[in-house]
Design a protein around this motif. Structure first.
Motif, PDB file in Angstrom:
ATOM      1  N   GLY A  28       0.816  -1.206   0.000  1.00 43.68           N
ATOM      2  CA  GLY A  28       0.000   0.000   0.000  1.00 43.68           C
ATOM      3  C   GLY A  28       0.852   1.259   0.000  1.00 43.68           C
ATOM      4  N   LEU A  72      -6.414  -0.745  -5.285  1.00 43.52           N
ATOM      5  CA  LEU A  72      -5.797  -1.305  -4.086  1.00 43.52           C
ATOM      6  C   LEU A  72      -6.480  -0.811  -2.821  1.00 43.52           C
ATOM      7  CD1 LEU A  72      -3.438  -2.900  -2.737  1.00 43.52           C
ATOM      8  CD2 LEU A  72      -2.145  -0.762  -2.790  1.00 43.52           C
ATOM      9  N   PHE A  73      -6.752   0.488  -2.746  1.00 45.90           N
ATOM     10  CA  PHE A  73      -7.323   1.033  -1.523  1.00 45.90           C
ATOM     11  C   PHE A  73      -8.812   0.728  -1.404  1.00 45.90           C
ATOM     12  CE2 PHE A  73      -3.335   3.293  -1.348  1.00 45.90           C
ATOM     13  CZ  PHE A  73      -3.084   3.328   0.012  1.00 45.90           C
ATOM     14  N   MET A  90      -8.584  -2.598   0.171  1.00 40.45           N
ATOM     15  CA  MET A  90      -8.222  -2.490   1.586  1.00 40.45           C
ATOM     16  C   MET A  90      -9.406  -1.999   2.415  1.00 40.45           C
ATOM     17  SD  MET A  90      -4.371  -0.894   1.268  1.00 40.45           S
ATOM     18  CE  MET A  90      -4.154  -0.764   3.042  1.00 40.45           C
TER      19      MET A  90
END
Length: 261
Positions: free
Chosen positions: A61, A178-179, A182
């Protein structure tokens, strides 16, 4: 035959046993590590710098964040602040393992903290909670193996990136994806969803108001503190609130805690 197989496993070297334990994690690092290496090269990192940041940061990240922020020429202070708050969760993760590391010398604790990340933390927590013979030295070896897989994958990705022409717009897409992932993995209660929505609104507001990526830092701090105080008040005064209703536990933490008990 069964007894022979048992004896082979029982007598196998410690390094091989730990490698067998961490192998699924290591293999999962390869595709994301390759992508990270490609993006870091596209952001201007050479092979040596890619290797150094892989070892020093050791966080997918954070490394995706660095690549994205550099491509939009964000100030270095903003990048450092964003990384600080992004990685602050390791203080909480490390504290949950502290009881298993009692009596270890300070250099060992430093080495353990330096190479810990979300994934090898999950492996070690599960092993500590379910295997009474799991040792701190084996946990440290898990971290070193995972660091090796990640660093090599990043370097190979950087080599691939040097042979390809990468459109830098893909960096923003990769970081966003990606976030989002997450955020979904951290969604355990309705309060989490509320805080995510608040964070999004605050981010837009402060980015427009401050006309700087520093607005990301301010909105993150306000949303996080707001969520913390709301959760604290609800747990103290109204623990049955629908905002605390557990949607699911994607990390398997509940199962690990039950095993630990």
């Amino acid at each position: 035959m069964v007894l022979e197989a048992f004896l082979v496993k029982k007598n196998e070297p410690n390094w091989l046993m730990v490698l067998r334990t961490v192998m699924p994690l290591g293999l999962s690092y390869i595709p994301i590590g390759l992508a990270c290496g490609v993006l870091l090269h596209a952001a201007g990192f050479n092979h040596l710098l890619t290797a150094l940041i892989s070892v020093m940061v050791f966080s997918g990240g954070a490394q995706f964040l660095i690549a994205s922020m550099l491509t939009i020429n964000a100030p270095m202070t903003t990048i450092i602040l964003m990384m600080f708050f992004l990685e602050l969760r390791y203080a909480l993760l490390g504290s949950s393992l502290s009881r298993y590391l009692k009596g270890q010398p300070l250099p060992f604790i430093f080495a353990f903290a330096f190479s810990m990340n979300d994934e090898n933390y999950a492996v070690n927590y599960l092993k500590f909670a379910t295997d009474k013979h799991w040792k701190p030295t084996q946990a440290l070896l898990v971290e070193h193996y995972s660091l090796l897989f990640w660093t090599v994958s990043n370097i190979v990705g950087s080599l691939i990136g040097s042979a390809l022409t990468i459109n830098l717009s893909v960096v923003d897409f990769a970081l966003t994806a990606l976030f989002i992932y997450m955020a979904i993995m951290q969604t355990k209660s309705r309060l989490t969803i509320l805080v995510c929505a608040l964070s999004g609104v605050l981010t837009i507001f402060f980015l427009v108001l401050m006309k700087s990526t520093l607005g990301l830092v301010v909105s993150t701090l306000i949303a996080s503190l707001t969520g913390y105080f709301i959760e604290r008040q609800l747990l103290a005064r109204k623990p049955e609130s629908h905002l605390l209703y557990k949607i699911h536990d994607p990390t398997g933490q509940s199962a690990m805690e039950e095993s630990d008990k």
